[in-house]
Design an enzyme around this catalytic site. Structure first.
Site, PDB file in Angstrom:
ATOM      1  N   GLU A 134      -6.474  88.008  17.596  1.00 55.69           N
ATOM      2  CA  GLU A 134      -7.058  86.670  17.747  1.00 55.69           C
ATOM      3  C   GLU A 134      -6.277  85.678  16.886  1.00 55.69           C
ATOM      4  O   GLU A 134      -5.383  86.037  16.123  1.00 55.69           O
ATOM      5  CB  GLU A 134      -8.537  86.655  17.310  1.00 55.69           C
ATOM      6  CG  GLU A 134      -9.535  86.611  18.462  1.00 55.69           C
ATOM      7  CD  GLU A 134      -9.563  85.269  19.180  1.00 55.69           C
ATOM      8  OE1 GLU A 134      -8.768  84.358  18.828  1.00 55.69           O
ATOM      9  OE2 GLU A 134     -10.353  85.128  20.130  1.00 55.69           O
TER      10      GLU A 134
ATOM     11  N   ASN B 207     -15.504  80.268  21.468  1.00 54.73           N
ATOM     12  CA  ASN B 207     -14.116  80.429  21.903  1.00 54.73           C
ATOM     13  C   ASN B 207     -13.552  79.121  22.434  1.00 54.73           C
ATOM     14  O   ASN B 207     -14.274  78.118  22.575  1.00 54.73           O
ATOM     15  CB  ASN B 207     -14.010  81.507  22.989  1.00 54.73           C
ATOM     16  CG  ASN B 207     -13.649  82.868  22.435  1.00 54.73           C
ATOM     17  OD1 ASN B 207     -12.763  82.986  21.590  1.00 54.73           O
ATOM     18  ND2 ASN B 207     -14.338  83.898  22.898  1.00 54.73           N
TER      19      ASN B 207
ATOM     20  N   ASP C 225     -11.687  82.993  26.946  1.00 57.34           N
ATOM     21  CA  ASP C 225     -11.551  83.353  25.532  1.00 57.34           C
ATOM     22  C   ASP C 225     -10.829  82.201  24.839  1.00 57.34           C
ATOM     23  O   ASP C 225     -11.145  81.041  25.072  1.00 57.34           O
ATOM     24  CB  ASP C 225     -10.830  84.695  25.399  1.00 57.34           C
ATOM     25  CG  ASP C 225     -11.203  85.443  24.124  1.00 57.34           C
ATOM     26  OD1 ASP C 225     -10.742  85.025  23.046  1.00 57.34           O
ATOM     27  OD2 ASP C 225     -11.956  86.423  24.194  1.00 57.34           O
TER      28      ASP C 225
END
Length: 273
Positions: free
Chosen positions: A12, A136, A186
């Site tokens: 991430e 997100n 995402d």
């Protein structure tokens, strides 16, 4: 192509540092910050960063925002982040054009409505959106007048107007509606032309959308669980993307990828502490 073969359980927070010409990213579940040549281990979940100067990042941990020195790995607390809530952890985050740092939280087990989105600006942390289940797609239009974000289970990327200081004004509206598809939004980033590029969990891709929300094209990756894109490289035309190996066995999962594009990204914005 594979940019870095390090396998992340939950990659991430991809960030191209414009002063260093270097990509940073996180493995949230591994509690690590990565770059191409090294990594730093933390004692708790870490997920997102912004750059403060050539040697300093602001890093979101499970319980705080910290100032992190890349030279010696030293950490200086800036403020608590849901430190009294054992249910949640940090998730997606990015700096805005006005020098603020947005950071989302979520339940460690994705508990319904457990998270929120905050903005840190000039020493103060303020909650701006709640409840959120999986925060997100936090990113910003080049003119600094619009922010984007999603609560992934809704499959809707929202937009909200920003005032001159970067604070949201008015109610968020739906910008991209994926609820009739299998795509789960995402992480996301906006390029210099205002196009939004969204990693779509489980779909092997990062999809691009014009400023009006219409689909442009997508880039495919070997990893299924694409999680966070970033533009970087010498001319900011390389699209990087992290991925997650959690729950999957394939050799391509969890690696960090890069693909050349005809698009040019924004330089990531400096955080004003």
């Amino acid at each position: 192509m594979i940019f870095d073969a390090t396998q992340c359980a939950l990659g991430e927070g991809a960030l191209w540092h414009p002063l260093r010409g270097e990509l940073f990213w996180f493995d949230i579940l591994g509690k690590r910050l990565h770059s191409k040549a090294r990594h730093w281990q933390f004692d708790e979940y870490v997920s997102a960063a912004g750059w403060v100067d050539a040697d300093t990042l602001i890093v979101a941990t499970q319980t705080a925002l910290i100032r992190f020195d890349l030279r010696d790995g030293s950490q200086t607390p800036l403020c608590p982040l849901e430190a009294d809530n054992p249910v949640t952890r940090c998730n997606d985050g990015r700096a805005d054009p006005q020098g603020g740092f947005w950071i989302g939280t979520m339940g460690i087990n994705a508990e319904q409505g457990a998270g929120a989105i905050y903005r840190y600006h000039k020493g103060a942390l303020r909650q701006i959106f709640a409840p959120i289940t999986i925060s997100n797609a936090i990113c910003f239009a080049p003119d600094g007048k619009t922010a984007y974000f999603t609560d992934t289970p809704t499959q809707k990327i929202r937009c909200v107007a920003l005032d001159a200081d970067g604070w949201p004004q008015g109610d968020p509206a739906v910008h991209i509606d994926l609820s009739a598809t299998d795509f789960r939004p995402d992480g996301a980033v906006v390029d210099a032309q205002g196009n939004l590029w969204n990693a779509q969990w489980g779909a092997h891709r990062v999809a691009g959308y014009a400023p009006d929300g219409t689909f442009l094209e997508s880039y495919s990756f070997a990893a299924a669980q694409t999680s966070c894109p970033a533009f970087g490289g010498d001319d900011l035309s390389i699209l990087f993307c992290t991925s997650a190996a959690t729950g999957l066995d394939g050799p391509d999962e969890g690696k960090t990828y890069a693909v050349p594009t005809p698009y040019k990204g924004q330089a990531e914005h400096q955080v004003i502490l």
